[in-house]
Design a protein around this motif. Structure first.
Motif, PDB file in Angstrom:
ATOM      1  N   LYS A 154       0.813  -1.192   0.000  1.00  0.00           N
ATOM      2  CA  LYS A 154       0.000   0.000   0.000  1.00  0.00           C
ATOM      3  C   LYS A 154       0.857   1.256   0.000  1.00  0.00           C
ATOM      4  O   LYS A 154       0.345   2.353  -0.082  1.00  0.00           O
ATOM      5  CB  LYS A 154      -0.932   0.006   1.216  1.00  0.00           C
ATOM      6  N   LEU A 156       2.348   2.641   2.410  1.00  0.00           N
ATOM      7  CA  LEU A 156       2.006   3.492   3.543  1.00  0.00           C
ATOM      8  C   LEU A 156       3.237   4.193   4.078  1.00  0.00           C
ATOM      9  O   LEU A 156       4.319   3.636   4.113  1.00  0.00           O
ATOM     10  CB  LEU A 156       1.406   2.647   4.673  1.00  0.00           C
ATOM     11  N   ASN A 158       2.701   5.948   7.128  1.00  0.00           N
ATOM     12  CA  ASN A 158       2.416   5.973   8.550  1.00  0.00           C
ATOM     13  C   ASN A 158       1.848   4.616   8.935  1.00  0.00           C
ATOM     14  O   ASN A 158       0.760   4.512   9.491  1.00  0.00           O
ATOM     15  CB  ASN A 158       1.409   7.092   8.870  1.00  0.00           C
ATOM     16  N   PHE A 198       5.040  12.012  12.170  1.00  0.00           N
ATOM     17  CA  PHE A 198       4.025  11.990  11.122  1.00  0.00           C
ATOM     18  C   PHE A 198       4.697  12.260   9.783  1.00  0.00           C
ATOM     19  O   PHE A 198       5.402  13.235   9.618  1.00  0.00           O
ATOM     20  CB  PHE A 198       2.968  13.074  11.419  1.00  0.00           C
ATOM     21  N   ARG A 199       4.465  11.386   8.810  1.00  0.00           N
ATOM     22  CA  ARG A 199       5.054  11.570   7.489  1.00  0.00           C
ATOM     23  C   ARG A 199       3.995  12.055   6.516  1.00  0.00           C
ATOM     24  O   ARG A 199       2.933  11.449   6.378  1.00  0.00           O
ATOM     25  CB  ARG A 199       5.683  10.265   7.000  1.00  0.00           C
ATOM     26  N   PRO A 201       2.171  13.196   2.845  1.00  0.00           N
ATOM     27  CA  PRO A 201       1.954  12.409   1.627  1.00  0.00           C
ATOM     28  C   PRO A 201       3.117  12.524   0.647  1.00  0.00           C
ATOM     29  O   PRO A 201       3.807  13.542   0.604  1.00  0.00           O
ATOM     30  CB  PRO A 201       0.689  13.022   1.032  1.00  0.00           C
ATOM     31  N   TYR A 204       4.457  12.940  -5.785  1.00  0.00           N
ATOM     32  CA  TYR A 204       4.578  12.170  -7.019  1.00  0.00           C
ATOM     33  C   TYR A 204       5.113  12.995  -8.172  1.00  0.00           C
ATOM     34  O   TYR A 204       5.521  12.455  -9.191  1.00  0.00           O
ATOM     35  CB  TYR A 204       3.219  11.570  -7.427  1.00  0.00           C
TER      36      TYR A 204
ATOM     37  N   THR C 109      -7.600   2.989   5.959  1.00  0.00           N
ATOM     38  CA  THR C 109      -6.626   2.783   4.871  1.00  0.00           C
ATOM     39  C   THR C 109      -7.277   1.971   3.764  1.00  0.00           C
ATOM     40  O   THR C 109      -7.224   2.325   2.603  1.00  0.00           O
ATOM     41  CB  THR C 109      -5.381   2.042   5.393  1.00  0.00           C
ATOM     42  N   PHE C 125      -4.027   4.358  -2.930  1.00  0.00           N
ATOM     43  CA  PHE C 125      -3.256   4.624  -1.706  1.00  0.00           C
ATOM     44  C   PHE C 125      -2.363   5.853  -1.870  1.00  0.00           C
ATOM     45  O   PHE C 125      -1.199   5.842  -1.482  1.00  0.00           O
ATOM     46  CB  PHE C 125      -2.412   3.400  -1.293  1.00  0.00           C
ATOM     47  N   ASP C 126      -2.955   6.911  -2.429  1.00  0.00           N
ATOM     48  CA  ASP C 126      -2.188   8.154  -2.555  1.00  0.00           C
ATOM     49  C   ASP C 126      -1.951   8.738  -1.167  1.00  0.00           C
ATOM     50  O   ASP C 126      -0.933   9.352  -0.886  1.00  0.00           O
ATOM     51  CB  ASP C 126      -2.977   9.135  -3.439  1.00  0.00           C
ATOM     52  N   LEU C 127      -2.952   8.570  -0.285  1.00  0.00           N
ATOM     53  CA  LEU C 127      -2.795   8.966   1.110  1.00  0.00           C
ATOM     54  C   LEU C 127      -3.000   7.733   1.963  1.00  0.00           C
ATOM     55  O   LEU C 127      -3.673   6.793   1.543  1.00  0.00           O
ATOM     56  CB  LEU C 127      -3.866  10.004   1.488  1.00  0.00           C
ATOM     57  N   ASP C 128      -2.455   7.765   3.194  1.00  0.00           N
ATOM     58  CA  ASP C 128      -2.854   6.722   4.134  1.00  0.00           C
ATOM     59  C   ASP C 128      -3.839   7.336   5.120  1.00  0.00           C
ATOM     60  O   ASP C 128      -4.140   8.537   5.053  1.00  0.00           O
ATOM     61  CB  ASP C 128      -1.633   6.080   4.816  1.00  0.00           C
ATOM     62  N   VAL C 130      -3.779   8.178   8.220  1.00  0.00           N
ATOM     63  CA  VAL C 130      -3.309   9.281   9.053  1.00  0.00           C
ATOM     64  C   VAL C 130      -3.212  10.567   8.231  1.00  0.00           C
ATOM     65  O   VAL C 130      -3.600  11.656   8.674  1.00  0.00           O
ATOM     66  CB  VAL C 130      -1.934   8.949   9.690  1.00  0.00           C
ATOM     67  N   GLN C 131      -2.737  10.433   6.995  1.00  0.00           N
ATOM     68  CA  GLN C 131      -2.617  11.608   6.126  1.00  0.00           C
ATOM     69  C   GLN C 131      -3.991  12.139   5.748  1.00  0.00           C
ATOM     70  O   GLN C 131      -4.198  13.351   5.640  1.00  0.00           O
ATOM     71  CB  GLN C 131      -1.803  11.261   4.870  1.00  0.00           C
TER      72      GLN C 131
END
Lengths: 216, 427, 299
Positions: A154, A156, A158, A198-199, A201, A204, C109, C125-128, C130-131
């Motif tokens: 995915k 991810l 976080n 916290f990371r 986004p 791209y 998610t 899944f451009d964001l997760d 938390v984002q």
């Protein structure tokens, strides 16, 4: 290493059918496993034999280039060999195939391999593992040297998601959950505060294809 | 249990061999080495000299017993027995002398060169070494191990009229039978001393040690490290980018590296890629004739030279009319490209003969060969040939084992319908 | 004090809140889910509406939530996953949800794409999660989208997230819940729970967090189902005793529901804010479970 996988012979024959004299070109460069002269000779013989099974008389010759992604190398090594060649079967990665097309635009060039990933080699287990997706924004400093963009399906930042079981990923239970690995590593090396951070986004834009840089 | 019939295994007893063959199909396999209790003096020299601890003394009866499972048929016990109580099917003194005699009559040569299989491929290397020492026009005798040659053979040969004998054993560390080279060489040197005392000239008997090795062409090497990883003797290292180097002290000439190198940069002395290709090509030129005589299917057998000991006239007895044999120093040397070539040139089937599982003389070469054959079969499946390639495991200790494997392989592929897969022999 | 939704109000003022779950239909007609909504309407404060659950295509959550609210009056919780939409579409959907009157958002998610019926599709899944929570927080508190552009009217929504108390190792999950709360999650719905000890330990570990926990309740319908869940659902811990009871009984569904009532009674004193009853695709069983809880008087 760039990891490639052989295309099925049936598929290769599919696009070589209209031709007779085929030059099978291997590459001694960075692919894993190496697709050098041995591979070129193997495919040269297999294509001929396969052709006979289908009433086709291919005439194949095997050769190799030090690096098919180097257009100078391709030109100097192959120019003496391409007279009367009807088509080229390239055993390099996708980069090599396209470089050959640029160097010999008048000859049809076909890929004998599927390029699958950038990875490392584990000889003892005879396995190749994808490790990097060339995102252009390396965060290995934040994740203990384990890439979540590549190793988390995915992607991810976080993680982990709530799908890990016994440290394995919900998408493929044979694979480790990258984020559990990262957590453990950060904990063992006293870097849990980095893990907690916290990371934002992913950007791209920096990896918009096709990319190009100046290289002197 | 049926009483074992006693056969004289001398080569000229074709009757005996025929019977042995028939009986092996009905009884348990006949074995290649036997201790005849009638003559045994219980001196236990054989037991102490056996490198494989295959001979033991029964605690109660005192009888000397050979455990054929551990035996590697090296023949060292045979040559060491002071009362000739040990029989071996292969290369016993009578058959060797008879061979020398016949060869002398045929060729008129009076020089004898005795080589160990480990040192002398049937090709140039031995010839080159001998030419260097001025030995040409000789009778060549190639044995699995020179440790099996008793001194009496050398003396008998001289008695026949041989004037010069050159013995080429393996280097001691690389003897495939552990002690054969050492024991044989000691024996030859003692015989040399004896001969000089008897008044023979000093160059009547010469001993030259040798070994085949692999060599890397650094101009082709890409430094991928496949050979370094594959070498079972840890003899190869990547010493600089793009350069792999073989340590000659560790190399044992198995040829595994040559078979894995992706850029064909490694050659094994005497078993070079091109020379094997040439042999296959020469063999294949016989295919049309054989097929026209109805001798089909035509098989090529890549045979590990330790996996079986054919009798000296092997091309007649072992090689049936539709089987051709290509010897290699180890089944690990079998190159998939050569197998593909064989099929392309028209062979109907390819059989790889490797040593029994636990008996590989070159560190699990047979296991590596098995893996390679299994991968190659997957590739061959794409051209309908996966059932025309087989690997079998055989041992010289049971007589006729390879014969049986070949027969059953031929039977198997005869029942598969033929598909056109290439070869100039195609109609 | 003003509340954005009934859910927020209930969580703030009542002792125990119950939510349910509905799956949108694989259909172009909303009729196929309205009956389910009507069945549970009176026993829950609000209901989740899942978002292409287990990566199977169903009617979009946005439309389903809106139509359920309009046609039955049942308050919905808009479940939004990161699997199918990029950050632009996700932000659009939050704005749209608000415009349609949907007030509760649950940020997830999302299961991976290969689990569902379109395994060859591109996973986004451009964001997760938390984002995405962060994006919503920015929209609400700063009135800005992710690009820092001003929104004419910021949304006003009540946001929650998911949590799985049974995971091992648990620490990363707790750290993630901390991040989610930091980013504005006010409530969290948990994976289905069968062992109260697991919950007790978890509640202890998150006692420093200001978040309302709704414990997931899913009745076991057979021993086979229990075994399947243990094998395939991370964090699901089922005591052997429960499996035994299911094996020994005739009416398994009844026993399953009975056992969950017992679990609920045990967790009530653990400072949980309530429960979230879910049975995928079976609104009828959700209704039965809710009725059984009501009848038992444990809450």
């Amino acid at each position: 290493m760039i990891v490639t996988k052989e295309k099925p012979l049936e598929e290769i024959l599919g696009f070589l059918t209209p031709y007779k004299k085929i030059l099978v070109v291997g590459c001694d460069g960075c692919t894993t496993p190496p697709r050098g002269l041995r591979e070129a000779k193997t495919y040269s013989t297999l294509v001929e034999m396969s052709g006979k099974l289908n009433n086709k008389n291919f005439e194949c010759k095997a050769t190799t280039v030090a690096k098919q992604c180097d257009n100078h190398d391709c030109a100097t090594t192959l120019t003496p060999q391409i007279e009367n060649v009807d088509a080229i079967l390239s055993l390099a990665c996708g980069v090599g195939v396209q470089t050959l097309v640029e160097v010999f635009p008048e000859i049809p060039i076909y890929p004998g391999q599927d390029t699958i990933f950038l990875g490392s080699q584990d000889r003892d287990n005879a396995n190749m593992y994808e490790k990097c997706i060339s995102c252009g924004d390396c965060i290995l400093d934040e994740t203990g040297g384990i890439c979540p963009r590549t190793r988390c399906p995915k992607g991810l930042l976080n993680g982990p998601c709530a799908g890990h079981m016994d440290g394995k990923c919900e998408v493929d239970r044979e694979k480790d959950c990258a984020w559990v690995l990262i957590y453990r590593r950060m904990k063992d090396t006293g870097q849990l505060d980095k893990f907690r951070a916290f990371r934002k986004p992913r950007n791209y834009q920096i990896s918009t294809s096709p990319q190009q840089i100046v290289w002197k | 249990m049926r009483k074992q019939r006693r056969f004289s295994f001398a080569r000229e007893n074709t009757q005996g061999r025929k019977m042995a063959k028939q009986l092996t199909e009905q009884m348990e396999p006949e074995i290649g080495v036997k201790i005849d209790d009638r003559y045994c003096s219980r001196c236990v020299i054989c037991s102490s000299i056996c490198p494989f601890e295959a001979i033991s003394r029964d605690k109660e009866t005192g009888e000397i017993n050979l455990d054929i499972e551990k035996c590697q048929v090296c023949g060292i016990c045979f040559s060491a027995c002071p009362v000739s109580a040990i029989e071996t099917l292969y290369y016993n003194v009578n058959s060797l002398i008879s061979y020398v005699e016949k060869s002398m009559r045929k060729t008129g040569f009076n020089r004898l060169v005795l080589t160990c299989r480990g040192t002398s491929p049937l090709q140039r290397k031995t010839m080159d070494e001998l030419k260097k020492s001025g030995v040409v026009d000789f009778i060549s005798l190639r044995l699995p191990c020179v440790g099996r040659v008793p001194p009496e053979f050398l003396l008998k040969a001289l008695a026949l009229g041989i004037e010069k004998i050159v013995v080429i054993p393996c280097e001691e560390d690389y003897c495939r039978f552990e002690k054969g080279s050492m024991i044989g060489t000691r024996r030859f040197l003692l015989t040399q001393a004896l001969l000089s005392q008897l008044g023979f000239s000093s160059d009547t008997l010469t001993v030259i040690r040798s070994l085949i090795k692999a060599n890397i062409n650094v101009y082709r090497c890409i430094g991928c490290g496949d050979c370094a990883y594959a070498c079972p003797y840890d003899a190869i290292k990547i010493v600089a980018p793009g350069i792999a180097q073989i340590n000659p002290d560790k190399c044992s000439g198995c040829g595994l590296c040559a078979a894995v190198c992706p850029v064909l940069a490694i050659e094994l002395e005497g078993f070079e890629y091109e020379s094997i290709s040439q042999s296959i090509s020469n063999y294949s030129s016989l295919i049309p004739e054989m097929k026209s005589k109805g001798k089909t299917p035509v098989i090529l057998v890549f045979c590990c030279q330790w996996s079986e000991f054919p009798t000296l006239d092997k091309n007649q007895s072992l090689v049936k009319e539709n089987v051709m044999l290509l010897e290699l120093p180890c089944s690990a040397r079998v190159d998939p490209l050569h197998i593909l070539e064989a099929f392309r040139l028209g062979f109907d089937g390819v059989l790889v003969a490797a040593c029994e599982k636990s008996e590989c003389k070159l560190e699990e070469g047979n296991e590596k060969a098995e893996e390679r054959i299994s991968s190659l079969k997957k590739l061959l499946a794409q051209v309908n040939l996966e059932n025309k390639l087989e690997i079998c495991f055989t041992s010289p200790k049971y007589i006729g084992e390879l014969d049986r494997h070949i027969k059953s392989f031929i039977q198997k592929i005869s029942s598969i319908p033929e598909t056109p897969h290439g070869g100039e022999s195609e109609k | 004090m003003s509340f954005v939704s009934s859910l927020e109000k209930s969580l703030a003022t009542s002792k125990f809140t119950i939510t349910g779950e509905l799956t949108p239909p694989k259909s172009a007609s909303i009729e196929d889910v309205l009956d389910g909504a009507r069945l549970i309407k009176n026993d829950v404060v609000a209901t989740n509406v899942t978002d292409n659950p287990t990566s199977r295509v169903v009617m979009s959550t946005l439309a389903t939530c809106h139509l359920i609210e309009k046609q039955t009056g049942l308050e919905t919780i808009f479940q939004i996953t990161c699997r199918d939409r990029n950050r632009l579409a996700l932000q659009s959907d939050i704005l749209a949800a608000n415009a349609l009157g949907i007030k509760n958002i649950l940020v997830l998610t999302g299961d991976y794409i290969t689990m569902g019926d379109h395994p060859e599709a591109k996973p986004v899944f451009d964001l997760d999660s938390v984002q995405l929570l962060w994006a919503i927080k920015r929209m609400q508190e700063e009135g800005l989208d992710l690009a820092g552009k001003k929104l004419k009217t910021p949304p006003k929504v009540f946001v929650g997230a998911a949590v799985n108390p049974g995971l091992d190792p648990i620490e990363p999950e707790i750290i993630r819940l901390e991040k989610k709360v930091d980013m504005g999650a006010k409530f969290a719905q948990s994976q289905c729970l069968y062992d109260p000890d697991v919950l007790e330990k978890f509640m202890d570990q998150i006692s420093h967090l200001d978040v309302k926990i709704l414990v997931g309740i899913t009745p076991l319908l057979s021993a086979g189902m229990a075994k399947w869940m243990i094998k395939n659902c991370p964090g699901v811990i089922i005591p052997d005793e429960m499996i035994k009871r299911l094996k020994q009984t005739e009416d398994k569904v009844k026993e399953g529901i009975k056992m969950m009532v017992e679990v609920v009674s045990k967790i009530v004193p653990m400072k949980v804010a309530g429960i979230h009853v879910m049975v995928p695709e079976r609104a009828d069983l959700v209704a039965e479970m809710l009725k059984a809880i009501k009848a038992s008087g444990v809450v």
